[in-house]
Scaffold this active site. Structure first.
Site, PDB file in Angstrom:
ATOM      1  N   PHE A 127       0.861  -1.185   0.000  1.00 39.23           N
ATOM      2  CA  PHE A 127       0.000   0.000   0.000  1.00 39.23           C
ATOM      3  C   PHE A 127       0.905   1.246   0.000  1.00 39.23           C
ATOM      4  O   PHE A 127       1.847   1.327   0.789  1.00 39.23           O
ATOM      5  CB  PHE A 127      -0.874  -0.033   1.255  1.00 39.23           C
ATOM      6  CG  PHE A 127      -1.970   0.985   1.244  1.00 39.23           C
ATOM      7  CD1 PHE A 127      -3.205   0.689   0.685  1.00 39.23           C
ATOM      8  CD2 PHE A 127      -1.768   2.238   1.791  1.00 39.23           C
ATOM      9  CE1 PHE A 127      -4.222   1.643   0.680  1.00 39.23           C
ATOM     10  CE2 PHE A 127      -2.784   3.188   1.788  1.00 39.23           C
ATOM     11  CZ  PHE A 127      -4.010   2.883   1.221  1.00 39.23           C
ATOM     12  N   ASP A 198       1.767  -4.931   8.923  1.00 39.70           N
ATOM     13  CA  ASP A 198       0.612  -4.066   8.717  1.00 39.70           C
ATOM     14  C   ASP A 198      -0.610  -4.972   8.589  1.00 39.70           C
ATOM     15  O   ASP A 198      -0.698  -5.782   7.664  1.00 39.70           O
ATOM     16  CB  ASP A 198       0.802  -3.199   7.471  1.00 39.70           C
ATOM     17  CG  ASP A 198      -0.286  -2.142   7.350  1.00 39.70           C
ATOM     18  OD1 ASP A 198      -1.426  -2.412   7.776  1.00 39.70           O
ATOM     19  OD2 ASP A 198       0.002  -1.045   6.829  1.00 39.70           O
ATOM     20  N   TYR A 223     -11.011   0.955  10.408  1.00 37.52           N
ATOM     21  CA  TYR A 223     -12.187   1.349   9.608  1.00 37.52           C
ATOM     22  C   TYR A 223     -12.501   0.377   8.479  1.00 37.52           C
ATOM     23  O   TYR A 223     -13.472   0.553   7.768  1.00 37.52           O
ATOM     24  CB  TYR A 223     -12.033   2.774   9.052  1.00 37.52           C
ATOM     25  CG  TYR A 223     -10.744   3.067   8.326  1.00 37.52           C
ATOM     26  CD1 TYR A 223     -10.541   2.654   7.021  1.00 37.52           C
ATOM     27  CD2 TYR A 223      -9.722   3.775   8.950  1.00 37.52           C
ATOM     28  CE1 TYR A 223      -9.355   2.925   6.363  1.00 37.52           C
ATOM     29  CE2 TYR A 223      -8.537   4.048   8.297  1.00 37.52           C
ATOM     30  CZ  TYR A 223      -8.353   3.623   7.003  1.00 37.52           C
ATOM     31  OH  TYR A 223      -7.177   3.889   6.356  1.00 37.52           O
ATOM     32  N   LYS A 224     -11.661  -0.658   8.292  1.00 32.28           N
ATOM     33  CA  LYS A 224     -11.941  -1.635   7.231  1.00 32.28           C
ATOM     34  C   LYS A 224     -12.808  -2.757   7.826  1.00 32.28           C
ATOM     35  O   LYS A 224     -13.938  -2.501   8.205  1.00 32.28           O
ATOM     36  CB  LYS A 224     -10.629  -2.115   6.624  1.00 32.28           C
ATOM     37  CG  LYS A 224      -9.939  -0.974   5.859  1.00 32.28           C
ATOM     38  CD  LYS A 224      -8.551  -1.288   5.357  1.00 32.28           C
ATOM     39  CE  LYS A 224      -7.992  -0.065   4.631  1.00 32.28           C
ATOM     40  NZ  LYS A 224      -6.543  -0.098   4.455  1.00 32.28           N
ATOM     41  N   ARG A 372     -11.895  -5.012  -7.279  1.00 31.46           N
ATOM     42  CA  ARG A 372     -11.637  -5.609  -5.968  1.00 31.46           C
ATOM     43  C   ARG A 372     -12.952  -5.788  -5.204  1.00 31.46           C
ATOM     44  O   ARG A 372     -13.764  -4.861  -5.140  1.00 31.46           O
ATOM     45  CB  ARG A 372     -10.706  -4.645  -5.207  1.00 31.46           C
ATOM     46  CG  ARG A 372     -10.125  -5.188  -3.949  1.00 31.46           C
ATOM     47  CD  ARG A 372      -9.105  -4.210  -3.415  1.00 31.46           C
ATOM     48  NE  ARG A 372      -9.766  -2.984  -2.911  1.00 31.46           N
ATOM     49  CZ  ARG A 372      -9.286  -2.237  -1.917  1.00 31.46           C
ATOM     50  NH1 ARG A 372      -8.146  -2.566  -1.342  1.00 31.46           N
ATOM     51  NH2 ARG A 372      -9.926  -1.161  -1.518  1.00 31.46           N
TER      52      ARG A 372
HETATM   53  C1  LIG Z   1      -5.795   1.067   4.465  1.00 33.93           C
HETATM   54  C2  LIG Z   1      -4.322   0.959   4.590  1.00 33.93           C
HETATM   55  C3  LIG Z   1      -3.563   2.026   5.082  1.00 33.93           C
HETATM   56  C4  LIG Z   1      -4.221   3.352   5.416  1.00 33.93           C
HETATM   57  O1  LIG Z   1      -3.368   4.241   6.028  1.00 33.93           O
HETATM   58  P1  LIG Z   1      -3.894   5.563   6.742  1.00 33.93           P
HETATM   59  O2  LIG Z   1      -2.668   6.204   7.222  1.00 33.93           O
HETATM   60  O3  LIG Z   1      -4.827   5.168   7.841  1.00 33.93           O
HETATM   61  O4  LIG Z   1      -4.602   6.383   5.702  1.00 33.93           O
HETATM   62  C5  LIG Z   1      -2.199   1.843   5.212  1.00 33.93           C
HETATM   63  N1  LIG Z   1      -1.611   0.679   4.890  1.00 33.93           N
HETATM   64  C6  LIG Z   1      -2.317  -0.377   4.413  1.00 33.93           C
HETATM   65  C7  LIG Z   1      -1.628  -1.650   4.064  1.00 33.93           C
HETATM   66  C8  LIG Z   1      -3.690  -0.260   4.237  1.00 33.93           C
HETATM   67  O5  LIG Z   1      -4.385  -1.279   3.753  1.00 33.93           O
END
Ligand SMILES: *Cc1c(COP(=O)(O)O)cnc(C)c1O
Length: 413
Positions: A127, A198, A223-224, A372
């Protein structure tokens, strides 16, 4: 293998031991929600709590709430609940800040804990914020730190005696490829490297047991799949063996041993408190608890079992009923290597995703060609899979997706 029918999937709903949980969510009618991997649905209990937090706690109790409504200890109470879900001990997790900020703290801490090494190892398809945060940190550091990016499937093999820390997303956000946490931790430990996991696409989606795997540090979001609400804060785990051995750089007052002493000099608080930074978004953070409580009430084996079935069925039905329509599976076929999401590549994936959304099937699109679909087992039904695939088939057969309105690119995809 005989073809599945609509009735088969409705029968699975009737037999589903998790079926009742769906009623604990406030879901709009006419929608099949397959995007709980991006923004989880709203628990009804969150709606009631939001009103209490705003009207009574903030509106009436005002600043007394930091004590009387336990706002100040909320990050730790939620951290301890997350610990029960994620296989950590009490006092190893604090709920706070965005994932990216927690990752920055985690990376900086890991580098301090492993001072003779200079390489941060990551998956090249991680990500973006994870990659950017590593780049931003290296830019701040004196010395020849290096970010080494390798393909996800090669990550474990790339761990060597130069690597200070492997920063690894357990479930890839696009493909759903799941890394074997225990195997990677063992490989890293043998090479003298630390691991940062993560868990953004793992928590609430797949079983996680941080201490059983021997994880060093972890971050993730609420939030997911955890259904904490838009922009709800993330969390950070530091194994007790690493706590207070080195200092993370964002030394805000909430991480100080005695925040209300207002000392001139920073003195890190004990344990996980040293990962805290500053005043947290209490209204948003409060709403994390109802979603989390739901997971603490259910047997996670049932959640995983249903997740695997939902994903397998979706793959099978798309391949059976949309044969020759240009869809290519972009997720592992083997459920053991997959999180709770499925991706298909299609060269017109963006327009097809928008056409699906207009018909009430909400998934999302990740460039360049990735459609997705996330499967949140607490509220997605087996029959939803059947109905979603039928709508997809209709859109393809009728060329619905070719309409100009589906081919215009929006700011958020
Ligand atoms: C959703 C997600 C994020 C989101 O990061 P924020 O700092 O909360 O915006 C980061 N890393 C991964 C792997 C994610 O899936």
């Amino acid at each position: 293998m005989t073809d599945l029918t609509r009735d088969d999937l409705y029968a699975m709903d009737v037999a589903d031991p998790l079926a009742d949980l769906r009623d604990r969510f406030d879901l709009p009618g006419g929608v099949i929600y397959l995007d709980g991997n991006s923004l989880g649905a709203m628990p009804k209990a969150a709606k009631a709590l939001a009103s209490d937090v705003v009207s009574r706690q903030w509106g009436h109790d005002l600043i007394k709430s930091w004590n009387s409504n336990h706002w100040f200890t909320l990050p730790y109470r939620l951290g301890d609940k997350l610990a029960r879900l994620l296989g950590a001990d009490q006092g190893e997790i604090v709920c706070c800040d965005a994932v990216g900020i927690n990752l920055y703290k985690a990376l900086a801490l890991a580098i301090k804990l492993n001072p003779d090494r200079r390489v941060i190892l990551m998956e090249d398809d991680n990500f973006p914020t994870d990659v950017y945060m590593a780049q931003g940190l290296i830019d701040q550091l004196d010395g020849d730190y290096q970010l080494k990016l390798v393909p996800g499937p090669d990550l474990a093999d790339a761990i060597d005696d130069k690597v200070a820390v492997v920063s690894i997303t357990q479930v890839n956000y696009k493909t759903g490829l799941m890394q074997d946490m225990k195997a990677v931790c063992e490989k890293a430990r043998a090479a003298g490297a630390l691991t940062i996991w993560d868990l953004s696409h793992s928590a609430g989606a797949v079983p996680v047991d941080l201490n059983d795997a021997g994880a060093d540090i972890a971050v993730g979001c609420t939030y997911k799949y955890l259904n904490g609400g838009p922009g709800s804060p993330g969390y950070v785990f530091v194994a007790v063996r690493h706590q207070n051995k080195a200092q993370q750089p964002l030394t805000g007052w909430w991480g100080h041993r005695a925040p209300f002493a207002f000392d001139r000099h920073y003195d890190a608080g004990p344990g996980i408190q040293q990962m805290s930074t500053g005043t947290q978004p209490i209204t948003s953070m409060s709403l994390v608890e109802p979603g989390l409580d739901m997971f603490l009430d259910v047997d996670f084996d049932l959640v995983r079992d249903k997740s695997v079935k939902l994903c397998d069925l979706f793959i099978r039905l798309v391949e059976e009923r949309c044969t020759g329509m240009g869809f290519y599976l972009n997720s592992p076929r083997d459920a053991q290597m997959r999180g709770s999401q499925v991706s298909f590549n299609h060269e017109s994936g963006y327009a097809i995703t928008k056409a699906l959304i207009s018909k009430g099937v909400i998934g999302d699109f990740r460039a360049p060609a990735n459609m997705r679909f996330g499967f949140a087992p607490l509220y997605v039904r087996y029959s939803d899979i059947w109905n979603a695939v039928e709508i997809l088939r209709d859109i393809m057969k009728n060329d619905t997706w070719r309409a100009p309105e589906f081919n215009k690119v929006d700011a958020v995809t």
